[in-house]
Design a protein around this motif. Structure first.
Motif, PDB file in Angstrom:
ATOM      1  N   LEU A  27       0.834  -1.395  -0.022  1.00  0.00           N
ATOM      2  CA  LEU A  27      -0.079  -0.067  -0.123  1.00  0.00           C
ATOM      3  C   LEU A  27       0.824   1.283   0.045  1.00  0.00           C
ATOM      4  O   LEU A  27       0.108   2.305  -0.004  1.00  0.00           O
ATOM      5  N   GLY A  28       2.131   1.162   0.145  1.00  0.00           N
ATOM      6  CA  GLY A  28       2.918   2.202   0.230  1.00  0.00           C
ATOM      7  C   GLY A  28       3.150   2.918   1.530  1.00  0.00           C
ATOM      8  O   GLY A  28       3.398   4.077   1.580  1.00  0.00           O
ATOM      9  N   VAL A  29       2.683   1.992   2.482  1.00  0.00           N
ATOM     10  CA  VAL A  29       2.989   2.478   4.079  1.00  0.00           C
ATOM     11  C   VAL A  29       4.288   2.057   4.582  1.00  0.00           C
ATOM     12  O   VAL A  29       4.538   0.777   4.394  1.00  0.00           O
ATOM     13  N   ASP A  30       4.985   2.713   5.128  1.00  0.00           N
ATOM     14  CA  ASP A  30       6.102   2.449   5.810  1.00  0.00           C
ATOM     15  C   ASP A  30       5.880   1.857   7.038  1.00  0.00           C
ATOM     16  O   ASP A  30       5.851   2.279   8.050  1.00  0.00           O
ATOM     17  N   TYR A  31       6.102   0.602   7.258  1.00  0.00           N
ATOM     18  CA  TYR A  31       5.614  -0.130   8.367  1.00  0.00           C
ATOM     19  C   TYR A  31       6.457  -0.014   9.538  1.00  0.00           C
ATOM     20  O   TYR A  31       6.130  -0.390  10.795  1.00  0.00           O
ATOM     21  N   LYS A  32       7.827   0.414   9.227  1.00  0.00           N
ATOM     22  CA  LYS A  32       8.544   0.664  10.458  1.00  0.00           C
ATOM     23  C   LYS A  32       8.446   1.999  11.153  1.00  0.00           C
ATOM     24  O   LYS A  32       9.026   2.467  12.030  1.00  0.00           O
ATOM     25  N   ARG A  33       7.645   3.043  10.293  1.00  0.00           N
ATOM     26  CA  ARG A  33       7.426   4.262  10.965  1.00  0.00           C
ATOM     27  C   ARG A  33       6.967   4.140  12.563  1.00  0.00           C
ATOM     28  O   ARG A  33       6.011   3.310  12.794  1.00  0.00           O
ATOM     29  N   LYS A  34       7.181   4.912  13.293  1.00  0.00           N
ATOM     30  CA  LYS A  34       7.112   5.080  14.761  1.00  0.00           C
ATOM     31  C   LYS A  34       5.945   5.939  15.262  1.00  0.00           C
ATOM     32  O   LYS A  34       6.032   7.023  14.830  1.00  0.00           O
ATOM     33  N   ASN A  35       4.895   5.451  15.877  1.00  0.00           N
ATOM     34  CA  ASN A  35       3.914   6.589  16.389  1.00  0.00           C
ATOM     35  C   ASN A  35       4.282   6.721  17.612  1.00  0.00           C
ATOM     36  O   ASN A  35       5.059   5.883  18.552  1.00  0.00           O
ATOM     37  N   ARG A  36       3.868   7.710  18.294  1.00  0.00           N
ATOM     38  CA  ARG A  36       4.120   8.193  20.112  1.00  0.00           C
ATOM     39  C   ARG A  36       2.931   8.018  20.489  1.00  0.00           C
ATOM     40  O   ARG A  36       2.312   9.238  20.882  1.00  0.00           O
ATOM     41  N   PRO A  37       2.448   6.920  20.816  1.00  0.00           N
ATOM     42  CA  PRO A  37       1.071   7.179  21.798  1.00  0.00           C
ATOM     43  C   PRO A  37       1.183   8.034  23.065  1.00  0.00           C
ATOM     44  O   PRO A  37       2.138   7.855  23.620  1.00  0.00           O
ATOM     45  N   PRO A  38       0.117   8.703  23.295  1.00  0.00           N
ATOM     46  CA  PRO A  38       0.219   9.549  24.339  1.00  0.00           C
ATOM     47  C   PRO A  38       0.277   8.682  25.616  1.00  0.00           C
ATOM     48  O   PRO A  38      -0.244   7.583  25.731  1.00  0.00           O
ATOM     49  N   GLY A  39       1.132   8.899  26.469  1.00  0.00           N
ATOM     50  CA  GLY A  39       1.302   8.160  27.932  1.00  0.00           C
ATOM     51  C   GLY A  39       2.149   7.068  27.749  1.00  0.00           C
ATOM     52  O   GLY A  39       2.403   6.307  28.648  1.00  0.00           O
ATOM     53  N   VAL A  40       2.595   6.695  26.538  1.00  0.00           N
ATOM     54  CA  VAL A  40       3.578   5.673  26.648  1.00  0.00           C
ATOM     55  C   VAL A  40       4.958   6.205  26.245  1.00  0.00           C
ATOM     56  O   VAL A  40       5.185   6.896  25.290  1.00  0.00           O
ATOM     57  N   PRO A  41       5.882   5.636  27.232  1.00  0.00           N
ATOM     58  CA  PRO A  41       7.101   6.318  27.079  1.00  0.00           C
ATOM     59  C   PRO A  41       8.087   5.728  26.084  1.00  0.00           C
ATOM     60  O   PRO A  41       9.302   5.874  26.255  1.00  0.00           O
ATOM     61  N   ARG A  42       7.537   5.140  25.008  1.00  0.00           N
ATOM     62  CA  ARG A  42       8.408   4.547  24.065  1.00  0.00           C
ATOM     63  C   ARG A  42       7.712   4.842  22.681  1.00  0.00           C
ATOM     64  O   ARG A  42       6.308   4.597  22.492  1.00  0.00           O
ATOM     65  N   PRO A  43       8.313   4.996  21.549  1.00  0.00           N
ATOM     66  CA  PRO A  43       7.494   5.239  20.359  1.00  0.00           C
ATOM     67  C   PRO A  43       7.326   3.514  19.804  1.00  0.00           C
ATOM     68  O   PRO A  43       8.140   2.742  20.125  1.00  0.00           O
ATOM     69  N   VAL A  44       6.200   3.742  18.970  1.00  0.00           N
ATOM     70  CA  VAL A  44       5.640   2.379  18.716  1.00  0.00           C
ATOM     71  C   VAL A  44       5.614   1.954  17.349  1.00  0.00           C
ATOM     72  O   VAL A  44       4.920   3.019  16.507  1.00  0.00           O
ATOM     73  N   PRO A  45       6.445   1.250  16.599  1.00  0.00           N
ATOM     74  CA  PRO A  45       6.405   1.018  15.321  1.00  0.00           C
ATOM     75  C   PRO A  45       4.991   0.548  14.668  1.00  0.00           C
ATOM     76  O   PRO A  45       4.256  -0.260  15.503  1.00  0.00           O
ATOM     77  N   ILE A  46       4.458   0.975  13.431  1.00  0.00           N
ATOM     78  CA  ILE A  46       3.454   0.454  12.935  1.00  0.00           C
ATOM     79  C   ILE A  46       3.339  -1.096  13.049  1.00  0.00           C
ATOM     80  O   ILE A  46       2.115  -1.639  13.423  1.00  0.00           O
ATOM     81  N   VAL A  47       4.326  -1.791  12.434  1.00  0.00           N
ATOM     82  CA  VAL A  47       4.102  -3.272  12.849  1.00  0.00           C
ATOM     83  C   VAL A  47       5.345  -3.673  13.807  1.00  0.00           C
ATOM     84  O   VAL A  47       6.490  -2.956  13.725  1.00  0.00           O
ATOM     85  N   ASP A  48       5.072  -4.489  14.514  1.00  0.00           N
ATOM     86  CA  ASP A  48       6.088  -4.947  15.601  1.00  0.00           C
ATOM     87  C   ASP A  48       7.391  -5.242  15.118  1.00  0.00           C
ATOM     88  O   ASP A  48       7.454  -6.398  14.560  1.00  0.00           O
ATOM     89  N   THR A  49       8.508  -4.593  15.383  1.00  0.00           N
ATOM     90  CA  THR A  49       9.664  -5.080  14.554  1.00  0.00           C
ATOM     91  C   THR A  49      10.582  -5.500  15.816  1.00  0.00           C
ATOM     92  O   THR A  49      11.637  -5.564  15.376  1.00  0.00           O
TER      93      THR A  49
END
Lengths: 532, 445
Positions: free
Chosen positions: B412-434
């Motif tokens: 789909l052209g989505v970079d699955y390694k890109r990280k989100n920063r969920p509020p209240g979570v002290p670590r960035p979370v990649p789109i797919v568990d890497t």
């Protein structure tokens, strides 16, 4: 400071004697006297304000003024009963001219069974797996049980009952916490939930690796995890159905790993958070019993703090430690002395949640307006230092129950097949999993379409509401519009709102149609969806 | 400043545009030459977990109690065989890749459904993970549009169809019954009444915002405005299947009245799903993709669905035929409209089913099962991965949930390694568990 007895000492003594018949009789007799009284709560409220206001002063921030009676009556009903007040309750409170009416209202709300029902509603959301089968039935059972507990028992006893529950769900709803689907809840899940909700710490990162900047180590996670192994049922898939939750002393992390080839299990003996091992005596009892005893002991450094922080978070919109369940050394509380004080007093009260709640809602800090007098940075600082009340978002349960308070019992939802558990379906749809920040609004297009256009919010419910309004002969339109505002927003309209509303009624032509339409508008306002 | 964006009269002013739907849809499709169109995804969710052996991984060599009652048939690609109850889809095999190496960790419906949708297993964890649809909506969706970027059709697994920490903007809009259309899209009363109510609401809310200056209140109000905008939009016609010619509606499956009734005593679905609604859901998905929605999930099997612990063969047969008609119509229709290369169709459930067929039923099996990718510019006409003779274990090219979702994202052209920063979570979370190495299915890319 007035204490009727020295509780920590007394409690410790009782604990030692608890197995004897005499001690049992003493405990029963003492329970009534030992409950922290209203005077203690008022005293603690004053201490809360000293702490909060000293801090505001030292930072040069002015506190907001106290909320008016309308703001207060709506807020405290939502926070303690999970619904807006009825029209009658709001009117009675606003008309009351006695100076201690806020304290009396708080007392009556805490004495009412709805208090426990509201807390039960919140806690069943935390404790039940959203992924479990027949969730509705389970949640209802657990909710009923928790409501009774919150109304009559201190928190240490409730926590103990949850952690040590045995038997089948039908006989003991407390076991619901320990079950997921047809199986016992997985060991890592119980470890994570128990540490977050009962101890206010997040150990789950340490499940797979040592926490990068917190002291939690992998051994600590698995040391705590080892307390939950005895209820597992490897190779006995039907045990929970047939016998319910049972402790099997032969099950350890090592045997579970061998039985099920589970990834990542680290065999460890049961070890309390902080490193203390099980005593020889405790080894003879089921591990969960030992865990509950350690957890609820007055000297446990986490249990009371976590509960104080969560209660403050729920009532004030933000924890003294944020996030609410992430207490560790590197995450300092905003008001350390306040947290210490509340923790000490809550422990001394015998973990009496009503006492803690009464103290917080009696404080000026809780009773301030949420309206900012300042703007920009000053306003932010005022909010951060509890110099102004936070605006919280109504939870799905609060929204549903408030609609019922305002409009009467729900009519059938248009366009959705009638299914059992209307409230359940509603809270699933509007709700959020876990514990979202109380101040975060998380509803989008799907929710608002339903809010605006389904029969649940509008529809013929509004006929009943309009009919109930006091429209006796001789009443002016002003009076009727005011009643409608009071019924929905628990306050009279402002002059400008009154003018707009009257103009609207004229435009519509028919007063009863106009009032129905106006009622819909008030239910759609930001104000109705918020606890300000 | 707090209420600067409150659009007074928004309901009144945006209703005027008078485009005919056909004109509007036609233009959108024409304006998008193949290859340049942003990608969309239609996930066909087979709730309950279809037997892989009885659908896309037939085992003619296995003993009878494993092989089951169905024959394998040839497809348009020499050497690839599938169940006889997907006869139409067999002719479209050149567009599809069958992934026979799916090997996952959860075999409870809800846990597996959550895992397959979010890519994470963390069940009790503090993090509320977003569903694939919400991820794609955020990555590929346009911001300022009337239609939500994530739409689900049919009663789906609600706990897995959530935007999680991505928040309300990516929450799915659910169409419970495609034949009925979208619930709550029209005001309960007359439009004129609704307009004047919204107008009064704007005034009341503006006063509240001026007094309280509160972001939660603003978000509530923005959500109201977006919902009103959708109610007013031409694009809402994408939910209206009566705009389709009868021939197209029939191509997607028998209309409800004519749908084949199951044999007496055999329960095909248990919930509120009407026979034929999956096909009509697929048609609605096509309309939504045409209208620019990046992610649509169509659910087949409310209630028991593919969870065939009993009556496996009659039920899988009926479900397969219904699914075959709908899915084949969708692929053919997308192809004829030039949309197949830009639309990835994913067919999957939460797991497969046991090789052994005991008492006429098959039980849950997550160690080895199949999913199917179609279109979206992938290399079709192939099978990836292989199971053993009995379909019990993957012997070649095992595919984990992160491998699978990483591949879907890449298509789909989505970079699955890109990280989100969920509020209240002290670590960035990649789109797919890497956290474990991801092996993309490069064969299909």
């Amino acid at each position: 400071m007035i204490f009727t007895c020295h509780r920590p000492v007394f409690r410790a003594a009782l604990r030692r004697l608890i197995q004897t018949f005499i001690a049992f009789a003493l405990l029963a007799g003492a329970a009534g006297v030992c409950r922290a009284g209203q005077a203690d709560a008022a005293e603690l409220a004053k201490l809360i304000d000293q702490q909060v206001e000293a801090r505001l002063k030292s930072e040069g921030v002015r506190a907001a003024e106290l909320a008016d009676d309308a703001e207060f009556v709506r807020r405290v009903h939502l926070d303690l009963h999970g619904t807006v007040p009825t029209l009658e309750q709001a009117k009675r409170f606003l008309a009351d001219a006695t100076p201690d009416k806020r304290a009396r209202l708080v007392d009556s709300l805490l004495a009412d069974a709805r208090y426990g029902q509201h807390l039960a509603d919140l806690w069943q959301g935390y404790l039940i797996s959203p992924l479990a089968d027949d969730q509705t039935k389970r949640a209802e059972r657990l909710r009923g049980w928790l409501a009774e507990q919150f109304n009559t028992k201190p928190w240490d006893q409730i926590a103990t009952a949850l952690l040590t529950a045995t038997g089948k769900m039908e006989d003991n709803p407390a076991v619901t916490y320990l079950i997921e689907g047809r199986l016992p809840r997985a060991v890592p899940d119980l470890t994570d939930l128990t540490s977050r909700y009962l101890l206010g710490v997040r150990l789950n990162c340490a499940q797979c690796h040592d926490h990068p900047f917190v002291k939690w180590k992998q051994e600590e996670f698995w040391g705590m995890a080892a307390f939950f192994t005895q209820i597992q049922t490897p190779k006995r898939a039907k045990q929970v159905y047939e016998k319910g939750v049972v402790d099997d002393p032969s099950l350890t992390l090592a045997t579970l790993r061998d039985a099920a080839a589970i990834d990542g299990f680290m065999p460890r003996p049961p070890t309390f958070l902080g490193g203390q091992a099980l005593t020889a005596d405790a080894k003879a009892t089921p591990h969960r019993v030992a865990l509950a005893q350690w957890l609820t002991a007055p000297e446990n450094p986490w249990f009371a703090r976590a509960t104080v922080n969560r209660t403050w978070w729920r009532l004030m919109g933000r924890g003294i430690v944020q996030p609410v369940d992430d207490m560790h050394e590197a995450n300092a509380p905003s008001h350390p002395q306040l947290l210490d004080l509340l923790t000490r007093r809550f422990t001394e009260s015998g973990f009496d949640l009503k006492f803690l709640t009464r103290a917080i809602v009696s404080s000026r800090a809780y009773q301030r307006t949420s309206r900012p007098a300042e703007s920009g940075e000053a306003a932010d600082k005022q909010a951060a230092l509890f110099g102004r009340m936070a605006i919280k978002v109504l939870s799905a349960g609060q929204l549903y129950d408030s609609l019922e308070t305002v409009c009467g019992p729900a009519t059938k939802v248009t366009g959705i097949d009638a299914r059992a558990g209307t409230r359940w379906e509603f809270t699933q749809f509007f709700g959020d999993s876990g514990d979202p920040e109380p101040t975060a609004y998380r509803r989008g297009i799907p929710h608002l379409l339903r809010q605006m256009n389904s029969g649940q919010f509008a529809g013929r419910n509004l006929d009943g509401l309009v009919a109930r309004l006091d429209t006796a002969a001789g009443k002016s339109p002003d009076g009727t519009v005011s009643e409608l505002f009071l019924a929905i927003l628990s306050r009279p309209p402002s002059e400008s709102e009154l003018r707009q509303a009257k103009g609207y009624l004229e435009r519509v032509g028919s007063t009863s149609n106009g009032l129905r339409e106006l009622a819909w508008v008030l239910l759609m306002t930001s104000e109705f969806s918020l606890n300000h | 400043m707090m209420h600067a964006h409150l659009n007074r009269r928004s309901f009144l002013t945006t209703t005027a545009a008078g485009l005919s739907l056909n004109g509007w849809l036609g233009r959108l499709a024409a304006a998008a030459p193949a290859g340049q169109r942003p990608k969309s995804c239609i996930l066909l969710w087979m709730a309950g977990g279809p037997s892989h052996i009885d659908t896309f991984d037939p085992k003619p060599e296995a003993p009878a109690d494993i092989r089951g009652e169905f024959q394998a048939i040839e497809t348009s690609v020499p050497g690839i065989h599938i169940s006889e109850h997907f006869p139409r889809f067999a002719k479209l095999m050149q567009h599809a890749a069958i992934l026979r190496g799916m090997s996952t960790l959860e075999s409870d419906h809800k846990l597996a459904t959550y895992h397959l949708h979010t890519g994470y297993q963390n069940r009790a964890g503090a993090v509320s993970f977003p569903s694939l649809g919400a991820i794609v909506a955020k990555e590929l969706g346009k911001r300022d549009v009337a239609l939500p970027n994530f739409i689900t059709i049919g009663r789906g697994p609600q706990e897995a169809l959530t935007s999680g920490f991505l928040g309300p903007d990516q929450q799915p809009l659910t169409v419970n019954d495609p034949i009925r259309g979208l619930d709550f899209i029209e005001p309960a009363g007359e439009a004129e009444k609704f307009s004047r109510q919204i107008e009064l609401l704007q005034g009341f809310d503006a006063a509240f915002h001026a007094r309280y200056q509160n972001p939660a209140g603003e978000t509530h109000h923005t959500s109201i405005n977006r919902a009103v905008r959708l109610m007013n939009s031409q694009q809402k016609e994408a939910f209206n299947l009566s705009k389709e010619p009868e021939s197209i509606r029939e191509m997607y499956g028998p209309p409800p009245a004519a749908a084949t009734r199951p044999a007496p005593g055999v329960k095909i679905t248990s919930g509120g799903e009407r026979p034929g609604s999956f096909g009509q859901g697929c048609l609605m998905a096509r309309r939504l993709v045409e209208a620019g929605v990046p992610f649509v999930e169509v659910v087949m099997g409310d209630g028991v669905g593919w969870d065939t612990h009993r009556d496996n063969f009659p039920r899988v047969r009926a479900l397969s035929l219904e699914c075959d008609a709908a899915m084949s119509a969708l692929v053919t229709d997308l192809k004829s409209r030039g949309l197949l290369d830009s639309t990835l169709v994913v067919w999957m459930g939460e797991f497969g089913r046991t090789p052994q067929c005991t008492g006429g039923g098959r039980n849950h099996w997550s160690r080895a099962w199949s999913s199917v990718l179609i279109g979206g510019g992938i290399r079709g006409g192939q099978v990836v991965g292989r199971t053993d003779r009995d379909g019990a274990a993957v012997v070649e090219r095992p595919i984990s949930v992160p491998d699978f979702l990483g591949t879907v994202c890449t298509v789909l052209g989505v970079d699955y390694k890109r990280k989100n920063r969920p509020p209240g979570v002290p670590r960035p979370v990649p789109i797919v568990d890497t956290s474990k190495e991801i092996k993309l299915l490069t064969e299909v890319l």
